[in-house]
Design a protein around this motif. Structure first.
Motif, mmCIF file in Angstrom:
data_model
loop_
_atom_site.group_PDB
_atom_site.id
_atom_site.type_symbol
_atom_site.label_atom_id
_atom_site.label_comp_id
_atom_site.label_asym_id
_atom_site.label_seq_id
_atom_site.Cartn_x
_atom_site.Cartn_y
_atom_site.Cartn_z
ATOM 1 N N VAL A 189 7.199 16.609 -4.230
ATOM 2 C CA VAL A 189 6.598 15.631 -4.914
ATOM 3 C C VAL A 189 5.334 15.116 -4.060
ATOM 4 N N ASP A 190 4.184 15.209 -4.407
ATOM 5 C CA ASP A 190 3.105 14.551 -3.786
ATOM 6 C C ASP A 190 2.436 13.582 -4.474
ATOM 7 N N THR A 191 1.889 12.661 -3.566
ATOM 8 C CA THR A 191 1.028 11.462 -3.803
ATOM 9 C C THR A 191 -0.324 11.725 -4.282
ATOM 10 N N VAL A 192 -0.760 11.688 -5.638
ATOM 11 C CA VAL A 192 -1.985 11.948 -6.007
ATOM 12 C C VAL A 192 -3.084 10.769 -5.568
ATOM 13 N N TRP A 193 -2.547 9.497 -5.773
ATOM 14 C CA TRP A 193 -3.261 8.312 -5.474
ATOM 15 C C TRP A 193 -2.328 7.133 -5.417
ATOM 16 N N GLN A 194 -2.586 6.143 -4.653
ATOM 17 C CA GLN A 194 -1.853 5.079 -4.682
ATOM 18 C C GLN A 194 -2.919 3.810 -4.508
ATOM 19 N N ASN A 195 -2.804 2.707 -5.088
ATOM 20 C CA ASN A 195 -3.540 1.419 -4.800
ATOM 21 C C ASN A 195 -2.781 0.071 -5.461
ATOM 22 N N SER A 196 -3.717 -0.916 -5.273
ATOM 23 C CA SER A 196 -3.013 -2.263 -5.824
ATOM 24 C C SER A 196 -3.737 -2.775 -6.959
ATOM 25 N N ARG A 197 -4.635 -1.928 -7.578
ATOM 26 C CA ARG A 197 -5.382 -2.603 -8.790
ATOM 27 C C ARG A 197 -4.644 -2.729 -10.183
ATOM 28 N N MET A 198 -3.603 -1.991 -10.213
ATOM 29 C CA MET A 198 -2.654 -2.395 -11.458
ATOM 30 C C MET A 198 -1.563 -2.758 -10.794
ATOM 31 N N GLN A 199 -0.979 -3.814 -11.527
ATOM 32 C CA GLN A 199 0.516 -4.253 -11.058
ATOM 33 C C GLN A 199 1.064 -4.512 -12.421
ATOM 34 N N ASN A 200 2.067 -3.779 -13.070
ATOM 35 C CA ASN A 200 2.636 -4.112 -14.177
ATOM 36 C C ASN A 200 4.079 -4.817 -13.797
ATOM 37 N N ARG A 201 4.297 -6.189 -14.104
ATOM 38 C CA ARG A 201 5.379 -6.882 -13.755
ATOM 39 C C ARG A 201 6.642 -6.398 -14.762
ATOM 40 N N PHE A 202 6.450 -6.237 -15.808
ATOM 41 C CA PHE A 202 7.203 -5.650 -17.041
ATOM 42 C C PHE A 202 6.810 -4.533 -17.752
ATOM 43 N N SER A 203 7.991 -3.880 -18.500
ATOM 44 C CA SER A 203 7.447 -2.847 -19.335
ATOM 45 C C SER A 203 6.736 -3.549 -20.595
#
Length: 192
Positions: free
Chosen positions: A177-191
């Motif tokens: 399992v590799d991380t392609v990218w991670q950031n705080s731009r999108m933050q989904n609270r619910f489905s």
């Protein structure tokens, strides 16, 4: 006390998970209760602060749910016809997410997001194929992951967590399992 998530229909039966952990199997024509279990009682698990809020998943001959109990009761599979316990695995507190059936890295698997991680489980017995930490500060995970293509998985959470794109590859029977990218731009609270 009733369901807080969409019930699941399969071959003439309706499977509903209530807020208090009651899992019902109903006949779709008459509404008659065919069997009933309480997944929190079975797993000796505490309920979540906002109660159970996930849909049951039918995989082959089992219905998969997340009681969130310790001693290998985080994820449980019940016989879809009788309600008998088939298997139970992991020791995580449950999240508000529903288990999913996905094919990643060429292997059909059950995808779960608990309070502490995202994981792929073998469809036959629930054994752990791979996992990746995914913890939201102060609350269990709430948003469903998105499967992208054959080997990527998008996760997002609110409360300052952000978003993550994972890529899974196979080396023999093992998953990497590799991380392609991670950031705080999108933050989904619910489905959705």
């Amino acid at each position: 006390p009733g369901p807080r998530a969409t019930s699941t229909w399969h071959e003439g039966r309706l499977y509903a998970l209530g807020a208090t952990g009651a899992l019902w199997c109903l006949d779709d024509e008459t509404g008659a209760v065919l069997w009933e279990r309480n997944i929190l009682a079975d797993g000796d698990a505490a309920n979540l602060a906002w109660a159970m809020s996930a849909s049951p998943l039918i995989v082959d001959e089992v219905v998969v749910v997340l009681p969130g109990g310790r001693d290998d009761w985080s994820v449980a599979a019940y016989d879809r016809l009788t309600g008998d316990i088939v298997w139970h695995v992991l020791d995580d507190i449950q999240g508000y997410t529903s288990p999913m059936l996905a094919t990643l890295g060429g292997l059909r698997q059950i995808l779960v997001v608990t309070a502490g991680r995202v994981a792929g489980l073998h469809v036959d017995d629930g054994h752990l194929l791979w996992d990746h930490p995914w913890v939201v500060s102060g609350v269990p995970n709430m948003a469903q992951p998105l499967v992208i293509g054959d080997n990527q998985l998008f996760l997002s959470a609110s409360y300052g967590k952000g978003a993550l794109l994972l890529e899974l590859s196979r080396k023999g029977d093992a998953f990497i399992v590799d991380t392609v990218w991670q950031n705080s731009r999108m933050q989904n609270r619910f489905s959705s």
